[in-house]
Design a protein around this motif. Structure first.
Motif, short mmCIF file in Angstrom:
data_model
loop_
_atom_site.label_atom_id
_atom_site.label_comp_id
_atom_site.label_asym_id
_atom_site.label_seq_id
_atom_site.Cartn_x
_atom_site.Cartn_y
_atom_site.Cartn_z
N THR A 276 41.66 -0.84 -16.16
CA THR A 276 42.63 -1.76 -16.70
C THR A 276 42.44 -1.65 -18.13
O THR A 276 43.55 -1.44 -19.16
CB THR A 276 42.86 -3.24 -16.17
N ASN A 277 41.21 -1.80 -18.69
CA ASN A 277 40.91 -1.93 -19.88
C ASN A 277 40.95 -0.49 -20.70
O ASN A 277 41.18 -0.46 -22.18
CB ASN A 277 39.70 -2.53 -20.35
N THR A 280 44.78 3.20 -21.34
CA THR A 280 45.50 3.56 -22.51
C THR A 280 44.88 4.97 -23.12
O THR A 280 45.59 5.34 -23.98
CB THR A 280 45.64 2.33 -23.67
N LYS A 284 49.69 7.21 -22.83
CA LYS A 284 50.17 7.07 -24.41
C LYS A 284 51.63 6.30 -24.51
O LYS A 284 51.98 5.93 -25.40
CB LYS A 284 50.35 8.25 -24.89
N TYR A 285 52.09 5.91 -23.15
CA TYR A 285 53.46 5.09 -23.12
C TYR A 285 53.22 3.75 -22.17
O TYR A 285 52.61 4.04 -21.06
CB TYR A 285 54.46 6.07 -22.52
N GLU A 286 53.64 2.75 -22.73
CA GLU A 286 53.31 1.60 -22.07
C GLU A 286 54.03 1.48 -20.49
O GLU A 286 53.39 1.01 -19.87
CB GLU A 286 54.07 0.47 -22.89
N ALA A 287 55.32 2.07 -20.43
CA ALA A 287 55.87 2.28 -19.26
C ALA A 287 55.01 2.94 -18.27
O ALA A 287 54.91 2.81 -17.02
CB ALA A 287 57.36 2.92 -19.27
N ASP A 288 54.30 3.88 -18.56
CA ASP A 288 53.40 4.85 -17.82
C ASP A 288 52.23 4.12 -17.49
O ASP A 288 51.83 4.29 -16.20
CB ASP A 288 52.93 5.80 -18.48
N VAL A 289 51.61 3.28 -18.38
CA VAL A 289 50.59 2.33 -18.01
C VAL A 289 51.08 1.21 -17.03
O VAL A 289 50.11 1.17 -16.00
CB VAL A 289 50.06 1.63 -19.43
N GLN A 290 52.05 0.73 -17.24
CA GLN A 290 52.50 -0.26 -16.01
C GLN A 290 52.75 0.18 -14.92
O GLN A 290 52.30 -0.23 -13.80
CB GLN A 290 53.61 -1.20 -16.63
N LYS A 291 53.25 1.51 -14.71
CA LYS A 291 53.47 2.20 -13.52
C LYS A 291 52.52 2.58 -12.93
O LYS A 291 52.11 2.25 -11.62
CB LYS A 291 54.49 3.48 -13.88
N ARG A 293 49.34 0.84 -13.28
CA ARG A 293 48.61 -0.19 -12.71
C ARG A 293 49.36 -0.71 -11.60
O ARG A 293 48.48 -0.97 -10.68
CB ARG A 293 48.64 -1.11 -13.88
#
Length: 309
Positions: A276-277, A280, A284-291, A293
């Motif tokens: 999780t930490n 990133t 490099k995109y927040e939508a990709d990070v959330q998906k 996770r």
């Protein structure tokens, strides 16, 4: 020159570049046939690194031209040092007076100055950019034309003379031919389709994401301080991410960044908190990070266990 394909792969490997048999074959043919290489593929899979390793393996200097929208020949080929020309004009003022001493008309003065213009439009005032530097080098070089797909179509057309005849035309000086034919590698991230004329002049090479075993070998070579079991876990996570529908999949360079980050953090395993930490570093995109996770962790975080063995 390389002896054979195996020699290409061996010498690239000595520069910490793991080349597939296809890469070794294309580089060998480029040397043997004196042809440029057009390497296409996703960003961050090692196309630029291939040029660097190629240069180091052969002992040639590397000259790099980074392409971008709006790039023109004045930035890629040459430009005149107008400030230097003006300075010389001031310094040679007395000489110019002698040249024009008996002139009585403006037309006559212009004609006489035209006879002397070669003095000011010579190589003394020519500022070479990467392309001209590569062609006029006193020793063979590797010329990297990076991300040619970002340049305009007009610049791509301008390159055709360089890639086919290894020469350029300078209006004030005429045609300048290469002293030593450079080894040329063009890279493209497929942001736009390149012309058939450009592709026809090059040997084509597609560089894709490596297999999981190949990427593990790269990680072990580039980040030797990473624990072997942790390297396996990291590569497994990256490969799972590449199977997701992400806006930008993690590249090899980002895998290596993540591996170095794990070493820096003294991680013993890739547990939920660590992933999780540090996610990133890979995405490099927040939508990709959330998906990622959601898909990798789920509501109960059960999937993280497979990487914490």
């Amino acid at each position: 020159m390389f002896k054979d394909i195996a020699n290409v792969r061996q010498r690239l490997g000595q520069q910490q570049y793991i080349a597939s048999e296809e890469i070794g074959t294309v580089v060998y043919l480029a040397h043997s046939l004196c042809k440029p290489i057009l390497a296409e593929g996703p960003a961050g899979v090692g196309k630029t690194e291939l040029a660097k390793a190629w240069a180091m393996a052969t002992g040639m200097p590397l000259i790099r031209l980074q392409c971008y929208e709006g790039l023109d020949e004045s930035k890629a080929l040459y430009e005149w040092e107008y400030a230097k020309q003006m300075l010389y004009t001031q310094l040679l003022r007395d000489t110019l007076r002698n040249v024009l001493g008996d002139v009585t008309t403006l037309a006559e003065a212009a004609g006489r100055l035209a006879q002397e213009e070669d003095v000011f439009f010579s190589e003394n005032f020519l500022l070479p950019r990467p392309l001209l530097t590569a062609l006029t080098s006193d020793e063979p070089v590797v010329l990297l034309i990076d991300e040619i797909d970002r340049a305009d179509v007009e610049f791509e057309a301008f390159l055709l003379e360089v890639l086919s005849d290894f020469q350029v035309s300078v209006p004030e000086l005429g045609t300048i031919q290469a002293r030593h034919q450079p080894m040329v590698l063009l890279t493209s991230n497929n942001t736009r389709e390149l012309s058939e004329a450009l592709k026809r002049r090059c040997l084509y090479l597609h560089v894709d994401y490596p297999t999981q075993n190949a990427e593990l070998e790269i990680v072990r070579l580039k980040v030797p301080d990473l624990k072997p079991e942790l390297a396996e876990q990291a590569v497994a996570v990256v490969n799972q991410l590449r199977n997701m529908d992400l806006r930008k999949m993690p590249s090899i360079s980002e895998t290596l960044d993540w591996a170095r980050a794990l070493v820096t953090l003294n991680a013993d395993s890739i547990d939920e908190k660590t992933l999780t930490n540090t996610l990133t570093v890979l995405l490099k995109y927040e939508a990709d990070v959330q998906k990622a996770r959601r898909m990798m962790g789920g509501d109960d975080g059960g999937r993280y266990g497979r990487y914490n063995r």
